[in-house]
Design an enzyme around this catalytic site. Structure first.
Site, PDB file in Angstrom:
ATOM      1  N   TYR A   1      60.609  21.432 -17.354  1.00  0.00           N
ATOM      2  CA  TYR A   1      59.312  22.114 -17.476  1.00  0.00           C
ATOM      3  C   TYR A   1      58.872  22.639 -16.095  1.00  0.00           C
ATOM      4  CZ  TYR A   1      54.441  23.141 -18.078  1.00  0.00           C
ATOM      5  OH  TYR A   1      53.248  23.800 -18.066  1.00  0.00           O
TER       6      TYR A   1
ATOM      7  N   ARG B   1      47.993  14.801  -9.611  1.00  0.00           N
ATOM      8  CA  ARG B   1      46.580  14.933  -9.232  1.00  0.00           C
ATOM      9  C   ARG B   1      45.698  15.288 -10.432  1.00  0.00           C
ATOM     10  NH1 ARG B   1      45.596  20.256  -6.200  1.00  0.00           N
ATOM     11  NH2 ARG B   1      45.812  20.881  -8.365  1.00  0.00           N
TER      12      ARG B   1
ATOM     13  N   ARG C   1      46.295  17.980 -22.543  1.00  0.00           N
ATOM     14  CA  ARG C   1      47.573  18.454 -22.006  1.00  0.00           C
ATOM     15  C   ARG C   1      48.245  17.263 -21.357  1.00  0.00           C
ATOM     16  NH1 ARG C   1      48.993  23.916 -20.072  1.00  0.00           N
ATOM     17  NH2 ARG C   1      48.691  25.019 -21.992  1.00  0.00           N
TER      18      ARG C   1
ATOM     19  N   PHE D   1      53.853  30.540   5.354  1.00  0.00           N
ATOM     20  CA  PHE D   1      53.533  30.732   3.939  1.00  0.00           C
ATOM     21  C   PHE D   1      54.171  29.641   3.069  1.00  0.00           C
ATOM     22  CE2 PHE D   1      55.220  32.551  -0.068  1.00  0.00           C
ATOM     23  CZ  PHE D   1      54.017  32.795  -0.735  1.00  0.00           C
TER      24      PHE D   1
HETATM   25  C1  IN0 Z   1      53.159  29.556  -5.218  1.00  0.00           C
HETATM   26  C2  IN0 Z   1      53.344  28.395  -4.270  1.00  0.00           C
HETATM   27  C3  IN0 Z   1      54.406  28.601  -3.225  1.00  0.00           C
HETATM   28  C4  IN0 Z   1      54.120  29.082  -1.986  1.00  0.00           C
HETATM   29  C5  IN0 Z   1      55.118  29.206  -1.018  1.00  0.00           C
HETATM   30  C6  IN0 Z   1      56.420  28.874  -1.282  1.00  0.00           C
HETATM   31  C7  IN0 Z   1      56.760  28.397  -2.528  1.00  0.00           C
HETATM   32  C8  IN0 Z   1      58.084  28.044  -2.824  1.00  0.00           C
HETATM   33  C9  IN0 Z   1      58.405  27.543  -4.050  1.00  0.00           C
HETATM   34  C10 IN0 Z   1      57.441  27.446  -5.042  1.00  0.00           C
HETATM   35  C11 IN0 Z   1      56.143  27.772  -4.788  1.00  0.00           C
HETATM   36  C12 IN0 Z   1      55.757  28.261  -3.534  1.00  0.00           C
HETATM   37  O1  IN0 Z   1      52.155  27.987  -3.627  1.00  0.00           O
HETATM   38  C13 IN0 Z   1      50.944  27.977  -4.358  1.00  0.00           C
HETATM   39  C14 IN0 Z   1      49.873  27.262  -3.534  1.00  0.00           C
HETATM   40  C15 IN0 Z   1      48.481  27.372  -4.135  1.00  0.00           C
HETATM   41  O2  IN0 Z   1      48.211  28.195  -4.947  1.00  0.00           O
HETATM   42  N1  IN0 Z   1      47.591  26.485  -3.742  1.00  0.00           N
HETATM   43  C16 IN0 Z   1      46.233  26.371  -4.254  1.00  0.00           C
HETATM   44  C17 IN0 Z   1      45.829  24.945  -4.233  1.00  0.00           C
HETATM   45  C18 IN0 Z   1      46.021  24.221  -5.507  1.00  0.00           C
HETATM   46  O3  IN0 Z   1      45.719  23.032  -5.503  1.00  0.00           O
HETATM   47  O4  IN0 Z   1      46.429  24.797  -6.520  1.00  0.00           O
HETATM   48  C19 IN0 Z   1      45.242  27.088  -3.386  1.00  0.00           C
HETATM   49  O5  IN0 Z   1      44.191  27.471  -3.922  1.00  0.00           O
HETATM   50  O6  IN0 Z   1      45.477  27.243  -2.180  1.00  0.00           O
HETATM   51  C20 IN0 Z   1      51.090  27.387  -5.735  1.00  0.00           C
HETATM   52  O7  IN0 Z   1      50.570  26.308  -6.002  1.00  0.00           O
HETATM   53  N2  IN0 Z   1      51.810  28.093  -6.685  1.00  0.00           N
HETATM   54  C21 IN0 Z   1      52.426  29.347  -6.409  1.00  0.00           C
HETATM   55  C22 IN0 Z   1      52.294  30.377  -7.329  1.00  0.00           C
HETATM   56  C23 IN0 Z   1      52.828  31.615  -7.061  1.00  0.00           C
HETATM   57  C24 IN0 Z   1      53.503  31.826  -5.867  1.00  0.00           C
HETATM   58 CL1  IN0 Z   1      54.133  33.386  -5.507  1.00  0.00          CL
HETATM   59  C25 IN0 Z   1      53.668  30.804  -4.923  1.00  0.00           C
HETATM   60  C26 IN0 Z   1      51.841  27.579  -8.076  1.00  0.00           C
HETATM   61  C27 IN0 Z   1      53.090  26.738  -8.472  1.00  0.00           C
HETATM   62  C28 IN0 Z   1      52.931  26.383  -9.956  1.00  0.00           C
HETATM   63  C29 IN0 Z   1      53.180  25.430  -7.682  1.00  0.00           C
HETATM   64  C30 IN0 Z   1      54.378  27.519  -8.276  1.00  0.00           C
END
Ligand code: IN0
Length: 433
Positions: A178, A225, A235, A295
């Site tokens: 998942y 969390r 969920r 990043f």
């Molecule tokens: C992310 C990821 C992310 C960033 C950088 C490198 C990555 C490599 C592999 C996978 C994911 C990567 O980062 C974000 C971070 C984020 O959104 N943080 C929130 C805090 C929070 O608690 O949610 C904030 O408001 O700052 C992330 O969580 N995801 C994400 C989504 C799209 C992209 Cl392009 C990059 C979501 C997830 C589900 C973990 C992939």
């Protein structure tokens, strides 16, 4: 700002970091020409969906920034469809499976999300995201489409799966599967975008397992969390294979009388997430571009700090546990190179070791998982100790600035309080007069 400041009042180095972040951080001076309306709107959406993460995306180098922003918004759109329980499965399934084709349809919008869906407006105006997607180079488009295709189909399979809908995620293998669909694929897509841009080596795109681990580490931390928030909307992402060792139903973990079981179950799932940490460090150690490094590293250090905070923390079952804004900002400012990041991982591994106790059924395994982080640092960065001692001057400086400001704030608080008391005192006197 004021709330964050007071939350960190007993952590002077965080106060220093908050001030540095707010007032002295060089912000990228990039203005999008107002006539590029679709792009302006996309960055507005990015700011709305996630303020702090938006800042990190905006600091990426020119060659990759727009591609990552659009990739993020496309995924957010997909997620908004998956998340919405008011869309019937007959409608949801084709929407998810065809989303990779939808992003080529100029003018496509969607207004059938429930009114409470957080990112509803993004889909209502999705035509702007499509316009910007179509404006990206073909090499970027191909990566985004490929990941959207795989993720959309993975999400649709889960949305249709009767067992998943009734009991949630079952085995640990399912848990990984998942998380692969919703987060591992994001890592795989990002690695391809980085390589395609030329800012990272072509080999990075082939690091499928490491890229997947980056996503799994983030997503598993989020799932731990968000136990309570998710449970309240029925969920269930904590795998049954983990919680069934302790209780008959996932919701029983928060019942009075089950506190010890709840804490032991939490250790088991934290251990599951922690095992991805060394691979995340290996991935980060392969990056060569500074903006891409920050990043990628920022969400990872937030995740390890969150895991350390969640470990042995019963509040997971009663509220949403989050790291202080001051701690977040301190971590963001430090994410400049692999030495700093590995040092942060090692620091939180030590926090976990300190909280660990011999009565925990996972005591040994947790010690080993933390030991692997230490070992990673010693093997891959043998100079890490001399590096961290040379950085101490900077930390002391931050601490001193923060300390002075905290003392000043505490004095101010005391002063205002006294005034308030005096005033109340006078009021009482007036009444007596
Ligand atoms: C992310 C990821 C992310 C960033 C950088 C490198 C990555 C490599 C592999 C996978 C994911 C990567 O980062 C974000 C971070 C984020 O959104 N943080 C929130 C805090 C929070 O608690 O949610 C904030 O408001 O700052 C992330 O969580 N995801 C994400 C989504 C799209 C992209 Cl392009 C990059 C979501 C997830 C589900 C973990 C992939």
């Amino acid at each position: 700002m004021a709330t964050s400041f007071f939350q960190s009042i007993f952590y002077p180095s965080e106060i220093g970091a908050l001030i540095q972040y707010k007032f002295f951080r060089p912000s990228p001076n990039r203005v999008i020409p107002p006539e590029q309306k679709a792009k302006v709107r996309c960055y507005e959406f990015l700011n709305k969906t996630s303020r702090s993460f938006a800042t990190v995306i905006k600091e990426l180098d020119d060659d990759i920034r727009d591609a990552v922003c659009i990739f993020y918004l496309v995924l957010r759109g997909l997620d908004t469809i998956e998340d919405d329980m008011s869309i019937p499965i007959e409608k949801k399934e084709p929407l998810l499976r065809n989303f990779c084709k939808t992003i080529y349809k100029k003018g496509w919008t969607f207004d059938e999300n429930g009114p409470n869906e957080k990112d509803r407006q993004l889909l209502v105006e999705f035509d702007v995201v499509i316009d910007e997607f179509l404006g990206l180079g073909k090499k970027f488009q191909d990566v985004i489409v490929d990941i959207t295709d795989k993720m959309g189909n993975g999400m649709a399979d889960y949305a249709k799966d009767a067992a998943y809908n009734k009991y949630g995620v079952i085995t640990n293998k399912d848990f990984d599967k998942y998380c692969h669909y919703v987060a591992g694929l994001v890592g795989i897509g990002l690695s391809s975008l980085f390589s395609t841009s030329g800012l990272e080596k072509p080999e990075l795109a082939k690091e499928i397992e490491l890229s997947n681990s980056m996503g799994l580490f983030l997503q598993k931390t989020n799932i731990i969390r968000d136990y309570l928030d998710d449970l309240l909307v029925n969920r269930r992402f904590w795998p049954k294979e983990i919680w069934s060792k302790y209780v008959d139903d996932l919701a029983d973990l928060r019942k009075p009388g089950n506190e010890k079981k709840a804490i032991d179950c939490l250790s088991t799932i934290v251990l599951n997430a922690l095992q991805h940490a060394p691979e995340c460090l290996t991935y980060l150690n392969k990056l060569q571009n500074k903006s891409i490094f920050s990043f990628c590293a920022i969400p990872q250090v937030m995740a390890i700090a969150t895991l350390a905070l969640l470990f042995k923390n019963y509040n997971v079952y009663t509220s949403v546990v989050k790291i202080r804004k001051g701690e977040t900002v301190k971590l963001i400012l430090k994410c400049t190179n692999i030495f700093e990041v590995a040092n942060i991982f090692r620091y939180y591994a030590r926090v976990i070791i300190q909280k660990n106790d011999s009565k925990d059924p996972n005591f040994m395994k947790i010690s080993v998982a933390c030991g692997k982080i230490e070992q990673w640092c010693q093997t891959n960065l043998p100079d890490i100790d001399s590096y961290s001692s040379s950085q101490q001057d900077n930390d002391i400086m931050m601490f001193l600035i923060g300390f002075i400001l905290s003392a000043f704030a505490a004095y101010l608080l005391y002063y205002v309080n006294q005034e308030h008391l005096d005033y109340k005192g006078r009021e009482t006197l007036d009444v007596f007069d």
